[in-house]
Design a protein around this motif. Structure first.
Motif, PDB file in Angstrom:
ATOM      1  N   PHE A 114       0.848  -0.982   0.080  1.00  0.00           N
ATOM      2  CA  PHE A 114       0.179  -0.028  -0.056  1.00  0.00           C
ATOM      3  C   PHE A 114       1.012   1.204   0.117  1.00  0.00           C
ATOM      4  CE2 PHE A 114      -2.636  -3.275   1.677  1.00  0.00           C
ATOM      5  CZ  PHE A 114      -3.948  -3.119   1.101  1.00  0.00           C
ATOM      6  N   TYR A 115       0.488   2.387  -0.842  1.00  0.00           N
ATOM      7  CA  TYR A 115       1.159   3.469  -0.986  1.00  0.00           C
ATOM      8  C   TYR A 115       0.348   4.597  -1.229  1.00  0.00           C
ATOM      9  CZ  TYR A 115       1.104   2.491  -5.908  1.00  0.00           C
ATOM     10  OH  TYR A 115       0.420   2.052  -7.118  1.00  0.00           O
ATOM     11  N   PRO A 116       0.929   5.755  -0.792  1.00  0.00           N
ATOM     12  CA  PRO A 116       0.028   7.234  -1.049  1.00  0.00           C
ATOM     13  C   PRO A 116       0.571   7.813  -2.287  1.00  0.00           C
ATOM     14  CG  PRO A 116       1.995   7.672   0.483  1.00  0.00           C
ATOM     15  CD  PRO A 116       1.939   6.136   0.376  1.00  0.00           C
ATOM     16  N   THR A 117      -0.234   8.039  -3.325  1.00  0.00           N
ATOM     17  CA  THR A 117       0.229   8.859  -4.501  1.00  0.00           C
ATOM     18  C   THR A 117       0.507  10.356  -4.324  1.00  0.00           C
ATOM     19  OG1 THR A 117      -2.271   9.070  -5.178  1.00  0.00           O
ATOM     20  CG2 THR A 117      -1.045   7.225  -6.011  1.00  0.00           C
ATOM     21  N   ASN A 131      -3.460   5.300  -0.691  1.00  0.00           N
ATOM     22  CA  ASN A 131      -4.746   5.291  -1.530  1.00  0.00           C
ATOM     23  C   ASN A 131      -4.608   4.267  -2.571  1.00  0.00           C
ATOM     24  OD1 ASN A 131      -2.859   7.105  -2.576  1.00  0.00           O
ATOM     25  ND2 ASN A 131      -4.480   7.864  -4.082  1.00  0.00           N
ATOM     26  N   ARG A 132      -3.605   3.678  -2.759  1.00  0.00           N
ATOM     27  CA  ARG A 132      -3.254   2.461  -3.867  1.00  0.00           C
ATOM     28  C   ARG A 132      -2.422   1.360  -3.235  1.00  0.00           C
ATOM     29  NH1 ARG A 132      -5.649   2.885  -8.764  1.00  0.00           N
ATOM     30  NH2 ARG A 132      -3.474   1.850  -9.617  1.00  0.00           N
ATOM     31  N   TYR A 133      -2.490   0.335  -3.916  1.00  0.00           N
ATOM     32  CA  TYR A 133      -2.166  -0.975  -3.636  1.00  0.00           C
ATOM     33  C   TYR A 133      -1.638  -1.669  -4.899  1.00  0.00           C
ATOM     34  CZ  TYR A 133      -5.955  -3.659  -5.617  1.00  0.00           C
ATOM     35  OH  TYR A 133      -6.721  -4.311  -6.442  1.00  0.00           O
ATOM     36  N   ALA A 181      -7.096   0.790  -6.321  1.00  0.00           N
ATOM     37  CA  ALA A 181      -7.302   1.701  -5.462  1.00  0.00           C
ATOM     38  C   ALA A 181      -7.864   1.311  -4.108  1.00  0.00           C
ATOM     39  CB  ALA A 181      -8.270   2.888  -5.817  1.00  0.00           C
ATOM     40  N   LEU A 182      -7.372   1.267  -3.125  1.00  0.00           N
ATOM     41  CA  LEU A 182      -7.872   0.960  -1.548  1.00  0.00           C
ATOM     42  C   LEU A 182      -6.813   1.605  -0.578  1.00  0.00           C
ATOM     43  CD1 LEU A 182      -9.887  -1.007  -0.175  1.00  0.00           C
ATOM     44  CD2 LEU A 182      -8.290  -2.641  -0.323  1.00  0.00           C
ATOM     45  N   SER A 183      -7.293   2.287   0.276  1.00  0.00           N
ATOM     46  CA  SER A 183      -6.872   2.915   1.518  1.00  0.00           C
ATOM     47  C   SER A 183      -6.942   2.116   2.650  1.00  0.00           C
ATOM     48  CB  SER A 183      -7.541   4.016   1.624  1.00  0.00           C
ATOM     49  OG  SER A 183      -6.723   4.673   2.734  1.00  0.00           O
TER      50      SER A 183
END
Length: 505
Positions: free
Chosen positions: A342-345, A352-354, A368-370
């Motif tokens: 998982f990481y933030p853009t 907000n992404r995996y 897309a998943l937080s």
């Protein structure tokens, strides 16, 4: 008329455009492959009746000697234990929270180029000089834990469920990570020891065997000891693997092996590597995988190698430079042979992404998943993950978003291999090998006549129970999108297209 069978390889691949990515999947969300068949990722249900009042950053799940499940959750500010009916705050006394790491934000802080020169950084109350994370390791049915914001070791007694963990006052300070070894030593990474000078950030220390309180490394009557490593960067992460304990700095990897008396442990440097975040690391079956600063790495059998990822440029080129190292994390799914990253853009303060890597079949997927933290589905049949809303979720459970419909499950191809590009084609009929759930899908096509031409979007087609789905799609370059319309299990294998030759213009 002739039917043309197409079976796209599992996994995503992305070249410059979908039309430059022929015969591959180009984009997707909440799908995976099993034995070459496209399927939806399982749903999730809430594991908390009310949200935690602090964002979860680490989860530890284990079973006690009576086989009862326990969940410890380390958040930004607190430590919680699952009592079966609720999550209870058991934060140690005088504990320093993760959200208190760092320096005040202002001019000259953050990575170079993160914001406009001369403007204060909006929305940043603190900027972390240390990448904050929790570390847990079982001492039998009890747990030794730390957070690198606090740096002290704490002992949690499982049998007194809601009693706060107590500080191991004889233990080291400044600890970034803790591991209980197979030989029953408590090993601390980045340990500041009383009376021992030197760079504690590059030190590995361990307690005497069978005693997590005996850290007298100067005594000849115990097996406590330490080693200062000649690392280029501070040590940040340690995890048990089949060969011993894998230890990472921000630039190197070491392997600690038990060698017996008089040295107890020997530590050797095994590779140059990078790690984006101490939390972006997953261990499974004595192996490990993690996110580096611009690639993915895999450990097995004493060796480290980079893992080829066809979407690496898309991922690492779009990770937020400030919050990426501080929020990215990884878990081993456990229910499936997958590692989830998982990481933030850019511009996002939370993930907000995996990205998924299936190490059994070798494919990648993303979506897309937080989620702010997670734990593998090994102690329990399903993985658990925490959301930014403060709730914990049991994943791979059912097909819904905690009872709400999931409306964003899809897979989109690159250019389908229907023509050599010299002439257009016409698709009159589709025979999707959809197995169960044929009526829970819809299919849409996109086409164009020239490489720079406008893309045409065709009407949505729904598979029929007979398997034959009439359609009318034409173009020189054609691609397809499959979308789920119901929250049920479904599958798509090979597909056959009734293709006719079109015009040359």
């Amino acid at each position: 008329m002739a039917y043309k069978a197409i079976q796209l390889p599992p996994g995503i691949e992305r070249n410059a455009t979908p039309y430059d990515t022929a015969n591959r999947w180009w984009d997707m969300n909440l799908v995976r492959w099993q034995a070459g068949t496209l399927r939806p990722v399982g749903g999730w249900q809430r594991a908390t009746s009310t949200p935690l009042d602090s964002t979860a950053r680490g989860i530890h799940m284990y079973r006690d000697n009576s086989n009862v499940r326990h969940i410890l959750v380390g958040s930004e500010a607190k430590l919680y234990i699952d009592t079966g009916t609720t999550f209870t705050d058991i934060t140690p006394t005088n504990f320093v929270p993760l959200d208190q790491i760092g320096t005040a934000a202002g001019y000259g802080t953050a990575e170079y180029g993160y914001y406009t020169y001369g403007d204060a950084r909006p929305g940043l109350s603190t900027l972390y000089s240390t990448l904050p994370f929790w570390s847990f390791s079982n001492w039998g049915e009890d747990v030794i834990l730390t957070a690198n914001s606090d740096g002290h070791l704490y002992y949690y007694v499982t049998s007194t469920t809601t009693t706060k963990p107590t500080k191991i006052t004889t233990g080291p300070s400044g600890v970034s990570c803790v591991v209980v070894t197979d030989e029953r030593h408590c090993m601390a990474i980045g340990a500041s020891l009383t009376g021992i000078a030197g760079a504690a950030q590059r030190r590995v220390a361990w307690s005497s065997r069978e005693s997590y309180t005996d850290w007298d490394v100067a005594s000849s009557a115990n097996t406590a000891g330490y080693l200062d490593l000649d690392a280029r960067t501070p040590l940040t992460k340690a995890v048990k693997v089949r060969e011993g304990v894998l230890i990472l700095s921000l630039s190197e990897a070491y392997l600690a092996r038990y060698v017996g008396l008089p040295f107890v442990y020997g530590i050797e440097r095994i590779a140059d590597t990078t790690i984006l975040s101490p939390a972006a690391f997953a261990e499974f079956s004595g192996k490990a995988m993690w996110m580096g600063r611009n690639s993915f790495w895999f450990y097995e059998g004493g060796f480290i190698k980079p893992i080829e990822c066809p979407i690496a440029n898309d991922i690492f080129g779009n990770i937020d430079p400030l919050y990426g190292p501080r929020r990215s994390h990884a878990i081993h799914n456990g229910s499936f042979p997958e590692v989830w990253f998982f990481y933030p853009t850019v511009g996002q303060a939370e993930t907000n992404r995996y990205a998924i890597y299936n190490y059994a079949e070798g494919w990648w997927a993303w979506g897309a998943l937080s989620r702010t933290a997670g734990v593998s589905g090994e102690t329990y049949p399903h993985p658990f993950m925490a959301g930014p809303d403060g709730h914990l979720y049991e994943h791979e459970f059912g097909w819904t978003d905690a009872g709400s419909p999931r409306t964003n499950i899809y897979a989109e191809t690159g250019m389908l291999p229907l023509t050599d590009g010299s002439r257009g084609v016409v698709i009159n009929q589709i025979l999707p090998n959809s197995g169960d759930g044929y009526d829970s899908l819809k299919i849409r096509f996109y086409s164009r006549q020239t490489p720079e031409g406008a893309e045409k979007t065709w009407p949505v087609y729904s598979p029929r129970s007979s398997g034959y789905t009439d359609c009318r799609v034409s173009g020189r370059d054609i691609r397809m999108r499959i979308e789920a319309t119901k929250d049920i299990d479904w599958s798509i294998g090979s597909m056959r297209f009734n293709v006719e030759q079109g015009t040359g213009r």
